[in-house]
Design an enzyme around this catalytic site. Structure first.
Site, PDB file in Angstrom:
ATOM      1  N   ASP A  34      54.546 -75.235 -40.178  1.00 47.88           N
ATOM      2  CA  ASP A  34      54.639 -76.063 -38.970  1.00 47.88           C
ATOM      3  C   ASP A  34      53.303 -76.025 -38.226  1.00 47.88           C
ATOM      4  OD1 ASP A  34      57.351 -77.021 -37.076  1.00 47.88           O
ATOM      5  OD2 ASP A  34      55.352 -76.925 -36.167  1.00 47.88           O
ATOM      6  N   ASP A  60      49.134 -77.604 -41.177  1.00 48.04           N
ATOM      7  CA  ASP A  60      49.346 -79.049 -41.103  1.00 48.04           C
ATOM      8  C   ASP A  60      49.776 -79.585 -42.475  1.00 48.04           C
ATOM      9  OD1 ASP A  60      48.959 -81.839 -40.832  1.00 48.04           O
ATOM     10  OD2 ASP A  60      47.278 -81.566 -39.468  1.00 48.04           O
ATOM     11  N   GLU A  85      56.002 -86.635 -36.410  1.00 44.23           N
ATOM     12  CA  GLU A  85      55.994 -87.076 -35.026  1.00 44.23           C
ATOM     13  C   GLU A  85      57.273 -87.877 -34.889  1.00 44.23           C
ATOM     14  OE1 GLU A  85      54.046 -86.486 -32.474  1.00 44.23           O
ATOM     15  OE2 GLU A  85      52.728 -85.167 -33.608  1.00 44.23           O
ATOM     16  N   THR A 126      65.431 -91.322 -41.278  1.00 37.87           N
ATOM     17  CA  THR A 126      66.208 -91.722 -40.109  1.00 37.87           C
ATOM     18  C   THR A 126      66.849 -93.092 -40.320  1.00 37.87           C
ATOM     19  OG1 THR A 126      65.912 -92.536 -37.840  1.00 37.87           O
ATOM     20  CG2 THR A 126      63.949 -92.476 -39.179  1.00 37.87           C
ATOM     21  N   ASP A 127      67.967 -93.312 -39.661  1.00 33.50           N
ATOM     22  CA  ASP A 127      68.598 -94.641 -39.750  1.00 33.50           C
ATOM     23  C   ASP A 127      67.761 -95.697 -39.039  1.00 33.50           C
ATOM     24  OD1 ASP A 127      69.103 -93.952 -37.091  1.00 33.50           O
ATOM     25  OD2 ASP A 127      71.230 -94.452 -37.151  1.00 33.50           O
ATOM     26  N   GLU A 128      66.764 -95.249 -38.251  1.00 27.71           N
ATOM     27  CA  GLU A 128      65.940 -96.217 -37.519  1.00 27.71           C
ATOM     28  C   GLU A 128      65.095 -97.072 -38.451  1.00 27.71           C
ATOM     29  OE1 GLU A 128      64.166 -94.887 -33.856  1.00 27.71           O
ATOM     30  OE2 GLU A 128      65.646 -93.297 -33.633  1.00 27.71           O
ATOM     31  N   TYR A 151      57.099 -95.602 -34.844  1.00 29.28           N
ATOM     32  CA  TYR A 151      57.752 -94.420 -35.419  1.00 29.28           C
ATOM     33  C   TYR A 151      58.562 -94.795 -36.656  1.00 29.28           C
ATOM     34  CZ  TYR A 151      61.590 -91.098 -36.084  1.00 29.28           C
ATOM     35  OH  TYR A 151      62.521 -90.253 -36.647  1.00 29.28           O
ATOM     36  N   SER A 152      59.469 -95.779 -36.503  1.00 33.29           N
ATOM     37  CA  SER A 152      60.351 -96.087 -37.635  1.00 33.29           C
ATOM     38  C   SER A 152      59.576 -96.730 -38.784  1.00 33.29           C
ATOM     39  CB  SER A 152      61.541 -96.945 -37.188  1.00 33.29           C
ATOM     40  OG  SER A 152      61.127 -98.104 -36.510  1.00 33.29           O
ATOM     41  N   LYS A 155      58.124 -93.881 -40.724  1.00 33.41           N
ATOM     42  CA  LYS A 155      59.164 -93.187 -41.512  1.00 33.41           C
ATOM     43  C   LYS A 155      59.565 -94.042 -42.722  1.00 33.41           C
ATOM     44  CE  LYS A 155      61.057 -89.784 -40.684  1.00 33.41           C
ATOM     45  NZ  LYS A 155      60.736 -88.366 -41.044  1.00 33.41           N
ATOM     46  N   PRO A 206      66.419 -91.644 -15.746  1.00 40.88           N
ATOM     47  CA  PRO A 206      65.820 -92.963 -16.009  1.00 40.88           C
ATOM     48  C   PRO A 206      66.451 -93.675 -17.201  1.00 40.88           C
ATOM     49  CG  PRO A 206      64.399 -91.230 -16.871  1.00 40.88           C
ATOM     50  CD  PRO A 206      65.588 -90.539 -16.280  1.00 40.88           C
ATOM     51  N   ASP A 273      62.461-101.434 -19.256  1.00 42.74           N
ATOM     52  CA  ASP A 273      62.914-101.160 -20.622  1.00 42.74           C
ATOM     53  C   ASP A 273      61.761-100.717 -21.523  1.00 42.74           C
ATOM     54  OD1 ASP A 273      64.717-100.950 -22.652  1.00 42.74           O
ATOM     55  OD2 ASP A 273      65.462-103.008 -22.492  1.00 42.74           O
ATOM     56  N   ARG A 274      62.129-100.069 -22.631  1.00 38.98           N
ATOM     57  CA  ARG A 274      61.162 -99.728 -23.690  1.00 38.98           C
ATOM     58  C   ARG A 274      60.787-101.021 -24.417  1.00 38.98           C
ATOM     59  NH1 ARG A 274      63.788 -95.819 -28.082  1.00 38.98           N
ATOM     60  NH2 ARG A 274      62.985 -94.133 -26.805  1.00 38.98           N
TER      61      ARG A 274
HETATM   62  P1  NAD Z   1      60.730 -82.561 -33.602  1.00 31.83           P
HETATM   63  O1  NAD Z   1      59.702 -83.450 -33.001  1.00 31.83           O
HETATM   64  O2  NAD Z   1      61.611 -81.745 -32.726  1.00 31.83           O
HETATM   65  O3  NAD Z   1      60.024 -81.523 -34.607  1.00 31.83           O
HETATM   66  C1  NAD Z   1      58.997 -81.906 -35.465  1.00 31.83           C
HETATM   67  C2  NAD Z   1      58.315 -80.629 -35.967  1.00 31.83           C
HETATM   68  O4  NAD Z   1      57.283 -81.007 -36.883  1.00 31.83           O
HETATM   69  C3  NAD Z   1      57.642 -79.809 -34.866  1.00 31.83           C
HETATM   70  O5  NAD Z   1      57.939 -78.440 -35.028  1.00 31.83           O
HETATM   71  C4  NAD Z   1      56.164 -80.059 -35.077  1.00 31.83           C
HETATM   72  O6  NAD Z   1      55.334 -78.986 -34.664  1.00 31.83           O
HETATM   73  C5  NAD Z   1      56.103 -80.276 -36.577  1.00 31.83           C
HETATM   74  N1  NAD Z   1      54.943 -81.078 -36.994  1.00 31.83           N
HETATM   75  C6  NAD Z   1      54.518 -82.243 -36.434  1.00 31.83           C
HETATM   76  N2  NAD Z   1      53.397 -82.665 -37.078  1.00 31.83           N
HETATM   77  C7  NAD Z   1      53.164 -81.767 -38.080  1.00 31.83           C
HETATM   78  C8  NAD Z   1      52.192 -81.670 -39.103  1.00 31.83           C
HETATM   79  N3  NAD Z   1      51.211 -82.596 -39.228  1.00 31.83           N
HETATM   80  N4  NAD Z   1      52.240 -80.634 -39.956  1.00 31.83           N
HETATM   81  C9  NAD Z   1      53.204 -79.690 -39.833  1.00 31.83           C
HETATM   82  N5  NAD Z   1      54.156 -79.716 -38.869  1.00 31.83           N
HETATM   83  C10 NAD Z   1      54.135 -80.755 -38.012  1.00 31.83           C
HETATM   84  O7  NAD Z   1      61.567 -83.503 -34.558  1.00 31.83           O
HETATM   85  P2  NAD Z   1      63.106 -83.430 -34.979  1.00 31.83           P
HETATM   86  O8  NAD Z   1      63.896 -84.177 -34.004  1.00 31.83           O
HETATM   87  O9  NAD Z   1      63.451 -82.029 -35.303  1.00 31.83           O
HETATM   88  O10 NAD Z   1      63.076 -84.292 -36.307  1.00 31.83           O
HETATM   89  C11 NAD Z   1      62.873 -83.668 -37.591  1.00 31.83           C
HETATM   90  C12 NAD Z   1      62.920 -84.736 -38.662  1.00 31.83           C
HETATM   91  O11 NAD Z   1      64.177 -85.394 -38.627  1.00 31.83           O
HETATM   92  C13 NAD Z   1      61.855 -85.818 -38.476  1.00 31.83           C
HETATM   93  O12 NAD Z   1      61.341 -86.139 -39.742  1.00 31.83           O
HETATM   94  C14 NAD Z   1      62.625 -86.989 -37.891  1.00 31.83           C
HETATM   95  O13 NAD Z   1      62.043 -88.218 -38.255  1.00 31.83           O
HETATM   96  C15 NAD Z   1      63.985 -86.801 -38.527  1.00 31.83           C
HETATM   97  N6  NAD Z   1      65.142 -87.306 -37.755  1.00 31.83           N
HETATM   98  C16 NAD Z   1      65.291 -86.965 -36.439  1.00 31.83           C
HETATM   99  C17 NAD Z   1      66.414 -87.420 -35.753  1.00 31.83           C
HETATM  100  C18 NAD Z   1      66.663 -87.046 -34.307  1.00 31.83           C
HETATM  101  O14 NAD Z   1      67.594 -87.559 -33.689  1.00 31.83           O
HETATM  102  N7  NAD Z   1      65.894 -86.145 -33.715  1.00 31.83           N
HETATM  103  C19 NAD Z   1      67.363 -88.230 -36.394  1.00 31.83           C
HETATM  104  C20 NAD Z   1      67.163 -88.561 -37.748  1.00 31.83           C
HETATM  105  C21 NAD Z   1      66.046 -88.077 -38.403  1.00 31.83           C
HETATM  106  P1  TYD Z   2      65.825 -91.396 -27.795  1.00 33.50           P
HETATM  107  O1  TYD Z   2      66.456 -90.081 -27.544  1.00 33.50           O
HETATM  108  O2  TYD Z   2      64.369 -91.559 -27.464  1.00 33.50           O
HETATM  109  O3  TYD Z   2      66.110 -91.755 -29.333  1.00 33.50           O
HETATM  110  P2  TYD Z   2      65.813 -93.133 -30.156  1.00 33.50           P
HETATM  111  O4  TYD Z   2      65.002 -94.045 -29.340  1.00 33.50           O
HETATM  112  O5  TYD Z   2      65.049 -92.609 -31.340  1.00 33.50           O
HETATM  113  O6  TYD Z   2      67.153 -93.678 -30.502  1.00 33.50           O
HETATM  114  O7  TYD Z   2      66.602 -92.500 -26.996  1.00 33.50           O
HETATM  115  C1  TYD Z   2      67.987 -92.711 -27.173  1.00 33.50           C
HETATM  116  C2  TYD Z   2      68.363 -93.921 -26.345  1.00 33.50           C
HETATM  117  O8  TYD Z   2      68.195 -93.604 -24.951  1.00 33.50           O
HETATM  118  C3  TYD Z   2      67.492 -95.141 -26.606  1.00 33.50           C
HETATM  119  O9  TYD Z   2      68.293 -96.310 -26.514  1.00 33.50           O
HETATM  120  C4  TYD Z   2      66.484 -95.112 -25.473  1.00 33.50           C
HETATM  121  C5  TYD Z   2      67.285 -94.516 -24.332  1.00 33.50           C
HETATM  122  N1  TYD Z   2      66.512 -93.740 -23.325  1.00 33.50           N
HETATM  123  C6  TYD Z   2      66.626 -94.020 -21.970  1.00 33.50           C
HETATM  124  O10 TYD Z   2      67.360 -94.943 -21.561  1.00 33.50           O
HETATM  125  N2  TYD Z   2      65.903 -93.267 -21.087  1.00 33.50           N
HETATM  126  C7  TYD Z   2      65.072 -92.267 -21.494  1.00 33.50           C
HETATM  127  O11 TYD Z   2      64.414 -91.628 -20.625  1.00 33.50           O
HETATM  128  C8  TYD Z   2      64.971 -91.977 -22.894  1.00 33.50           C
HETATM  129  C9  TYD Z   2      64.075 -90.879 -23.393  1.00 33.50           C
HETATM  130  C10 TYD Z   2      65.719 -92.737 -23.770  1.00 33.50           C
END
Ligand code: NAD
Ligand code: TYD
Length: 337
Positions: A34, A60, A85, A126-128, A151-152, A155, A206, A273-274
């Site tokens: 990590d 890395d 990321e 991810t499903d995204e 991001y998506s 991925k 927010p 909005d985003r």
């Molecule tokens: P997170 O951001 O909490 O953790 C990411 C980790 O990767 C961190 O510990 C970071 O230090 C490490 N990292 C980042 N860049 C790196 C690099 N270049 N080399 C080595 N380590 C590095 O993310 P998460 O929410 O735990 O997500 C983990 C995985 O699951 C990701 O691939 C994400 O796309 C996927 N995912 C996340 C969700 C969600 O809801 N969080 C849902 C579906 C899939």
């Molecule tokens: P997020 O946790 O960023 O996951 P993702 O965008 O990957 O689905 O956001 C979940 C939902 O919440 C998304 O529709 C964006 C919304 N959101 C807010 O409305 N306010 C916030 O401050 C954040 C971080 C997300």
């Protein structure tokens, strides 16, 4: 003994996965690589950091020489690539690091894995990658990839590379595409922990736009058990969707958090909005249910309660992660919104 390289194992899902494996599977040795970005945190691993079947390496996934050394030294036979990321809003602020880590980093791991005849390369996706749904329907494994955020898109590119390495060089891989996770150790930039943290501190919550965006929430432990099932039971080259069937609007989620914490709805603030915000995600999990007999075990109501309790009981963890960089991020993302 399985010899796993887990990348991103100090992040949210990775650390939950490392904890689950070390506590339940004595035949697994984990090398945890990590970079410890803002999202990586050794506190997430607690006492497991020193577990005899765990070796943490700070580095890395884009560092090819380091990856080769790790494969050779630890005789890695399996890769689980969690490192990424992972936050959509940050990918809108600055996409470049998403390309570097999520695409080039995955490519670097694939290059190291392909000559070594490893048992399995599991790409945590991810499903995204499927893009946005309208009011009806769900993503199946056959839904065309159509990502809408940087991001998506990064991925999806990584998923294509993993498939290409399987097709071209016979790399044994799986890809998992999970819906939104929540639970302990999630960094409070993502919606659920951000809202819990703000509500605990009587700060505004927010909500982007009308708040009627829909996500399919899965408790992180259930995601980890699904990944383990895929790793140990799925045939090579299979792709699996993972999801909780817990579709909620963002407003429903935030209202449930406020209710549980006994805070007023007046804390909700609708903000700008985003850009390019995906309206709805919903995941069809028929394949993993039927083929691997996987089922989520934690309902949204139970999982949200457990998550809120965890944040209430771990105020020091929260205080540590919201100091420093988080304040700058929060200001740039929300101050003028
Ligand atoms: P997170 O951001 O909490 O953790 C990411 C980790 O990767 C961190 O510990 C970071 O230090 C490490 N990292 C980042 N860049 C790196 C690099 N270049 N080399 C080595 N380590 C590095 O993310 P998460 O929410 O735990 O997500 C983990 C995985 O699951 C990701 O691939 C994400 O796309 C996927 N995912 C996340 C969700 C969600 O809801 N969080 C849902 C579906 C899939
Ligand atoms: P997020 O946790 O960023 O996951 P993702 O965008 O990957 O689905 O956001 C979940 C939902 O919440 C998304 O529709 C964006 C919304 N959101 C807010 O409305 N306010 C916030 O401050 C954040 C971080 C997300």
């Amino acid at each position: 003994m399985r010899r796993l390289l887990v990348t991103g194992g100090a992040g949210f899902i990775g650390s939950n996965f490392v904890r689950m494996v070390l506590s339940q599977h004595r035949d697994a040795f984990i090398v945890n690589l990590d970079k410890l970005t803002y999202a990586g945190n050794l506190e997430n691993l607690g006492e497991y950091l020193k577990h005899p079947n765990h070796k943490f390496i700070h580095g890395d996934i884009c560092d090819g020489a380091l990856i080769k050394k790790i494969f050779d030294e630890y005789k890695v036979d399996t890769v689980l690539n969690f490192a990424a990321e992972s936050h959509v809003d940050r990918s809108i602020l600055g996409p470049k690091v998403f390309i570097e880590t999520n695409i080039t980093g995955t490519l670097t791991l694939l290059e190291a894995a392909r000559n070594r005849n490893i048992h399995r390369f599991v790409q945590i996706s991810t499903d995204e990658v499927y893009g946005s749904l309208g009011a009806d329907g769900k993503f199946t494994e056959d839904t065309p990839v159509n990502p809408s955020s940087p991001y998506s898109a990064s991925k999806a590119a990584a998923d294509h590379l993993v498939k290409a390495f399987g097709h071209t060089w016979g790399l044994k891989y799986n890809i998992t595409r999970c819906s939104n996770n929540y639970g302990p150790y999630q960094f409070p930039e993502k919606m659920i922990p951000l809202m819990i943290n703000n509500a605990m501190n009587n700060k505004e919550l927010p909500i982007y736009g009308d708040g009627l965006y829909v996500r399919d929430w899965l408790y992180v432990y259930d995601h980890c058990t699904a990944i383990w099932k895929v790793l140990t039971e799925a045939a090579a080259s299979e792709l699996y969707n993972i999801g909780g069937g817990g579709e909620k609007t963002n407003l429903e989620v935030v209202e449930a958090i406020l209710q549980r914490l006994g805070k007023p709805k007046s804390l909700i603030k609708h903000v700008t909005d985003r850009p390019g915000h995906d309206r709805r995600y919903a995941t069809d999990t028929t394949k993993i249910t039927k083929k691997l007999n996987w089922h989520p075990t934690v309902s949204f109501e139970e999982g949200l309660g457990k998550t809120i309790d965890w944040y209430l009981e771990n105020k020091q963890w929260l205080a540590n992660v919201v100091s420093g960089e988080y304040q700058r991020y929060y200001h740039s993302m929300y101050a003028d919104r």
